[in-house]
Design an enzyme around this catalytic site. Structure first.
Site, mmCIF file in Angstrom:
data_model
loop_
_atom_site.group_PDB
_atom_site.id
_atom_site.type_symbol
_atom_site.label_atom_id
_atom_site.label_comp_id
_atom_site.label_asym_id
_atom_site.label_seq_id
_atom_site.Cartn_x
_atom_site.Cartn_y
_atom_site.Cartn_z
ATOM 1 N N ASN A 16 48.264 43.740 25.741
ATOM 2 C CA ASN A 16 48.065 42.417 25.442
ATOM 3 C C ASN A 16 47.206 42.521 23.797
ATOM 4 O OD1 ASN A 16 48.427 39.982 24.381
ATOM 5 N ND2 ASN A 16 49.549 38.908 26.857
ATOM 6 N N GLU A 44 49.412 47.405 37.931
ATOM 7 C CA GLU A 44 48.851 46.175 38.295
ATOM 8 C C GLU A 44 49.992 45.876 40.148
ATOM 9 O OE1 GLU A 44 49.748 42.833 36.709
ATOM 10 O OE2 GLU A 44 49.064 43.476 34.589
ATOM 11 N N ASP A 73 42.716 40.150 34.113
ATOM 12 C CA ASP A 73 44.204 40.027 34.699
ATOM 13 C C ASP A 73 44.437 38.641 34.592
ATOM 14 O OD1 ASP A 73 46.684 40.933 35.397
ATOM 15 O OD2 ASP A 73 46.342 39.832 37.424
ATOM 16 N N GLY A 149 52.616 34.021 25.602
ATOM 17 C CA GLY A 149 53.041 34.196 26.975
ATOM 18 C C GLY A 149 53.211 32.508 27.631
ATOM 19 N N ARG A 178 40.038 32.609 29.511
ATOM 20 C CA ARG A 178 39.159 33.523 28.788
ATOM 21 C C ARG A 178 38.224 33.394 27.790
ATOM 22 N NH1 ARG A 178 44.245 35.065 26.871
ATOM 23 N NH2 ARG A 178 44.837 36.137 28.930
#
Ligand code: ITT
Length: 194
Positions: A16, A44, A73, A149, A178
């Site tokens: 990403n 994952e 994650d 996202g 984040r």
């Protein structure tokens, strides 16, 4: 004389680019740069919380990387959907996307939600995980062209309905799940090195 600052480079195993961009914008003040891994993949597992997912993936990626690395994650947890998509955020985004989440919540008054980020560092010996959240709500339509996202449907607390998709990286980094996790990591990492 070369006055360029020495940047510490640390591998971040992700596909990403948005994550890398956000992490690097935050980490430059610590003279740290995160570099996308080209050798390993984030594997994952299905687990009940994000830190189990990131720690498993970190151990797995180390087998290939053979050096210090980070795995991150994240997930969106919606109260009225009992925490969905949560640990299923990647699959849900791929399958129903933002339009699907909005559809599921069409009749729902309680819009409370939060983003959580689990960031795991592993160097073959030390496993250290940072978990951070940002609270907010799911708005009624997709808004904005920044981020990635679920950003266009999530409005953090204090944003008056403005979505994460409507602010550029520096703005999102002011409060995001984040940025808080990466900031905690940078401080811990630099402290460990002393
Ligand atoms: P990697 O696993 O390769 O790191 P990913 O995008 O699949 O990248 P996650 O599994 O952590 O990352 O993310 C799960 C989903 O949640 C995915 O669809 C993301 O786009 C979304 N997501 C994660 N962080 C987000 C954020 O800050 N804003 C909006 N959506 C986010």
């Amino acid at each position: 004389m070369n006055l360029a600052t020495f940047m510490e480079k640390i591998t971040l195993v992700t596909h990403n680019k948005g994550k890398i961009a956000e992490a690097n914008e935050l980490a430059k003040r610590f003279d740290i740069e995160f570099v996308m891994s080209e050798t390993s993949k984030k594997l994952e597992i299905q687990a009940e919380n994000l830190s189990d997912v990131s720690e498993f993936a970190a151990r797995n990626a180390f087998v290939v990387e053979r050096g210090p690395l980070l795995i991150e994650d994240s997930g969106l947890f919606v109260k009225s959907l009992n925490g969905f998509p949560g640990v299923y955020s990647a699959q849900a985004f791929a399958q129903i996307g933002n339009a699907g989440i909005l559809k599921l919540m069409e009749e729902t008054k309680d819009r409370d939600a939060y983003f959580e980020c689990a960031l795991s560092f592993f160097d073959g010996k030390t496993m250290k995980t940072f978990v951070e959240r940002v609270s907010g709500s799911i708005i009624f339509e997709e808004k904005g062209r920044y981020g990635f996202g679920y950003d266009p449907i999530f409005s953090p607390e204090g944003y008056n309905g403005k979505s994460f998709g409507e602010v550029q990286i520096a703005g999102k980094n002011g409060i995001s799940h984040r940025s808080k996790a990466f900031e905690a990591f940078c401080k811990w990492y630099l402290d460990e090195k002393r």
